[in-house]
Design a protein around this motif. Structure first.
Motif, mmCIF file in Angstrom:
data_model
loop_
_atom_site.group_PDB
_atom_site.id
_atom_site.type_symbol
_atom_site.label_atom_id
_atom_site.label_comp_id
_atom_site.label_asym_id
_atom_site.label_seq_id
_atom_site.Cartn_x
_atom_site.Cartn_y
_atom_site.Cartn_z
ATOM 1 N N LEU A 111 11.470 -1.071 -0.512
ATOM 2 C CA LEU A 111 11.910 -0.040 -1.446
ATOM 3 C C LEU A 111 13.408 -0.176 -1.635
ATOM 4 N N VAL A 122 8.343 9.232 1.205
ATOM 5 C CA VAL A 122 7.678 8.176 0.455
ATOM 6 C C VAL A 122 6.643 7.438 1.308
ATOM 7 N N TYR A 123 6.782 7.505 2.634
ATOM 8 C CA TYR A 123 5.852 6.812 3.523
ATOM 9 C C TYR A 123 4.560 7.596 3.766
#
Length: 191
Positions: free
Chosen positions: A27, A151-152
């Protein structure tokens, strides 16, 4: 330690290494990539239990520290433990231990127990050390690092679901249940 236990520890250390060969999803806004190795951590704790599961992760991390490039992207060496991912790597050991410990305390191990433990304790244990170390290394406030780490969550949710299904299905087989789960402390039942 019995030869059979050493074999299981080595097997799961190898599984972690194989999962590390899958290319990471990088990312642009964070140096910590999305990897499949969390799946191996949850499987190790769920199948091998607290002691052997965490030991298999420790063996894997010692191999990585010795320089073997088994982390996604071909990373390895002692330096990875001092980077933004270092806390997550240490959290792997804690997660495998906590998952195995909780499973050993549940009298009747049902699918709902497996999924709840993997989704909460398993993922939280990795984040417990991962987020603070990432914040420290990147010199970011902890709240900003928590926001970055959101985001994980979807990927970790999927990995926890897959691991839960595998642990549940594998523990139904008598040979595996006999090896990994003490029949007097845990039984797998539908539910």
């Amino acid at each position: 330690m019995k030869i059979k236990e050493i074999t299981y520890v080595a097997l799961f250390a190898g599984i972690m290494g194989i999962l590390g060969l899958v290319p990471p999803i990088t990312l642009g806004f964070t140096p910590v990539p999305i990897t499949l190795q969390t799946l191996g951590v949850i499987l190790a704790g769920g199948i091998l239990g607290a002691r052997l599961g965490s030991l298999s992760i420790i063996v894997f991390l010692l191999i990585v520290a010795a320089g073997m490039p088994l982390l996604p992207g071909g990373r390895g060496g002692i330096g990875v433990f001092f980077g933004p991912s270092g806390g997550y790597l240490i959290g792997y050991v804690i997660a495998a231990f906590n998952i195995g410990l909780i499973f050993s305390k549940i009298q009747t191990l049902k699918f709902k127990h497996i999924i709840a433990t993997n989704l909460t304790v398993g993922i939280f244990s990795v984040y417990l050390t991962g987020i603070p170390v990432q914040a420290f290394v990147m010199n970011l406030p902890i709240l900003e690092t928590i926001k970055l780490s959101l985001v994980y969550i979807p990927g970790d949710f999927i990995k926890a679901m897959i691991a839960s299904i595998l642990v549940y299905k594998l523990q139904k087989y008598p040979i595996i249940a006999q090896n990994f789960v003490k029949p007097s402390t845990a039984q797998v039942r539908e539910g």
